[in-house]
Design a protein around this motif. Sequence first.
Motif, short mmCIF file in Angstrom:
data_model
loop_
_atom_site.label_atom_id
_atom_site.label_comp_id
_atom_site.label_asym_id
_atom_site.label_seq_id
_atom_site.Cartn_x
_atom_site.Cartn_y
_atom_site.Cartn_z
N ALA A 36 0.83 -1.20 0.00
CA ALA A 36 0.00 0.00 0.00
C ALA A 36 0.86 1.25 0.00
CB ALA A 36 -0.93 -0.01 1.21
N GLY A 37 1.95 1.23 0.75
CA GLY A 37 2.87 2.37 0.76
C GLY A 37 3.49 2.59 -0.60
N ALA A 38 3.77 1.51 -1.32
CA ALA A 38 4.32 1.63 -2.67
C ALA A 38 3.34 2.33 -3.59
CB ALA A 38 4.68 0.25 -3.22
N GLY A 39 2.06 2.06 -3.42
CA GLY A 39 1.06 2.72 -4.24
C GLY A 39 1.01 4.22 -4.00
N GLU A 40 1.23 4.62 -2.77
CA GLU A 40 1.19 6.04 -2.42
C GLU A 40 2.41 6.79 -2.93
OE1 GLU A 40 0.77 6.02 1.80
OE2 GLU A 40 -1.23 5.11 1.71
N GLN A 41 3.59 6.17 -2.86
CA GLN A 41 4.81 6.89 -3.26
C GLN A 41 5.13 6.74 -4.73
OE1 GLN A 41 7.58 5.32 -0.45
NE2 GLN A 41 8.12 3.56 -1.69
N GLY A 42 4.46 5.81 -5.43
CA GLY A 42 4.64 5.68 -6.86
C GLY A 42 5.72 4.70 -7.29
N TYR A 43 6.33 4.01 -6.36
CA TYR A 43 7.33 2.99 -6.66
C TYR A 43 7.47 2.07 -5.46
CZ TYR A 43 10.40 5.96 -3.87
OH TYR A 43 10.93 6.70 -2.86
N ALA A 44 8.07 0.94 -5.69
CA ALA A 44 8.35 -0.02 -4.62
C ALA A 44 9.82 -0.38 -4.67
CB ALA A 44 7.51 -1.27 -4.80
N THR A 45 10.40 -0.62 -3.51
CA THR A 45 11.80 -1.06 -3.46
C THR A 45 11.89 -2.33 -2.64
OG1 THR A 45 12.28 0.24 -1.48
CG2 THR A 45 12.71 1.29 -3.60
N THR A 46 12.92 -3.08 -2.90
CA THR A 46 13.23 -4.25 -2.09
C THR A 46 14.74 -4.33 -1.93
OG1 THR A 46 12.98 -6.64 -1.86
CG2 THR A 46 13.20 -5.79 -4.09
N LEU A 47 15.14 -4.69 -0.76
CA LEU A 47 16.56 -4.83 -0.45
C LEU A 47 16.73 -6.15 0.29
CD1 LEU A 47 19.19 -3.14 -0.72
CD2 LEU A 47 18.72 -2.26 1.57
N GLU A 48 17.12 -7.18 -0.44
CA GLU A 48 17.27 -8.53 0.11
C GLU A 48 15.98 -9.04 0.75
OE1 GLU A 48 20.91 -7.86 2.51
OE2 GLU A 48 21.84 -9.20 1.04
N GLU A 49 14.85 -8.75 0.15
CA GLU A 49 13.57 -9.15 0.72
C GLU A 49 13.28 -10.64 0.55
OE1 GLU A 49 9.82 -8.86 2.54
OE2 GLU A 49 11.36 -7.33 2.45
N LEU A 50 13.41 -11.16 -0.65
CA LEU A 50 13.06 -12.56 -0.90
C LEU A 50 14.23 -13.52 -0.73
CD1 LEU A 50 10.71 -12.05 -3.97
CD2 LEU A 50 10.08 -12.41 -1.57
N GLU A 51 15.43 -13.02 -0.91
CA GLU A 51 16.62 -13.84 -0.74
C GLU A 51 17.81 -12.92 -0.53
OE1 GLU A 51 18.31 -15.52 -4.58
OE2 GLU A 51 16.27 -15.05 -5.17
N PRO A 52 18.88 -13.42 0.06
CA PRO A 52 20.06 -12.58 0.27
C PRO A 52 20.71 -12.19 -1.06
CG PRO A 52 20.14 -14.56 1.64
CD PRO A 52 19.00 -14.73 0.68
N GLY A 53 21.09 -10.92 -1.19
CA GLY A 53 21.85 -10.48 -2.35
C GLY A 53 21.21 -9.47 -3.27
N PRO A 54 19.96 -9.65 -3.72
CA PRO A 54 19.41 -8.71 -4.70
C PRO A 54 18.72 -7.50 -4.09
CG PRO A 54 17.97 -10.60 -4.53
CD PRO A 54 19.14 -10.86 -3.62
N ALA A 55 18.68 -6.46 -4.89
CA ALA A 55 17.93 -5.24 -4.57
C ALA A 55 17.19 -4.84 -5.84
CB ALA A 55 18.86 -4.13 -4.13
N ALA A 56 16.08 -4.15 -5.69
CA ALA A 56 15.31 -3.74 -6.88
C ALA A 56 14.41 -2.57 -6.56
CB ALA A 56 14.47 -4.91 -7.39
N VAL A 57 14.01 -1.89 -7.62
CA VAL A 57 13.00 -0.83 -7.55
C VAL A 57 12.08 -1.03 -8.75
CG1 VAL A 57 14.48 0.82 -8.76
CG2 VAL A 57 12.59 1.66 -7.40
N ALA A 58 10.79 -0.77 -8.56
CA ALA A 58 9.83 -0.90 -9.66
C ALA A 58 8.79 0.21 -9.55
CB ALA A 58 9.13 -2.26 -9.61
#
Length: 108
Positions: A36-58
């Motif tokens: 829900a916060g991603a919807g308000e700010q217009g993007y989403a980020t992840t920093l090692e959320e699903l597994e160690p190592g990756p980061a992403a923004v969408a």
Amino acid sequence: MYPAHMPPRCARTASPARSSGSRSTRSPSRRYCAAAGAGEQGYATTLEELEPGPAAVAAPVRSHDGTVVAAISVSGPVYRLTADRLPRLSSRTAKAAADLSRRLGYGF
């Protein structure tokens, strides 16, 4: 990205059930609030959320009627997409998605 733009009832069930990253959000209600916060700010980020190592923004790409039809995403290893770099990258990704959305007729 898509759960942030779904009706609340659907978004609660759209998040992955299991995550194994060191920073994972295992609680469905916490994942829903993050989406829900991603919807308000217009993007989403992840920093090692699903597994160690990756980061992403969408960021969402919208059609002429405002429906989210795609997303622009940038991902890489955390040693390149550091927490310090994510804000600038998030802004640029959101701008690219907004530009593409305008080309699809959103906002006219």
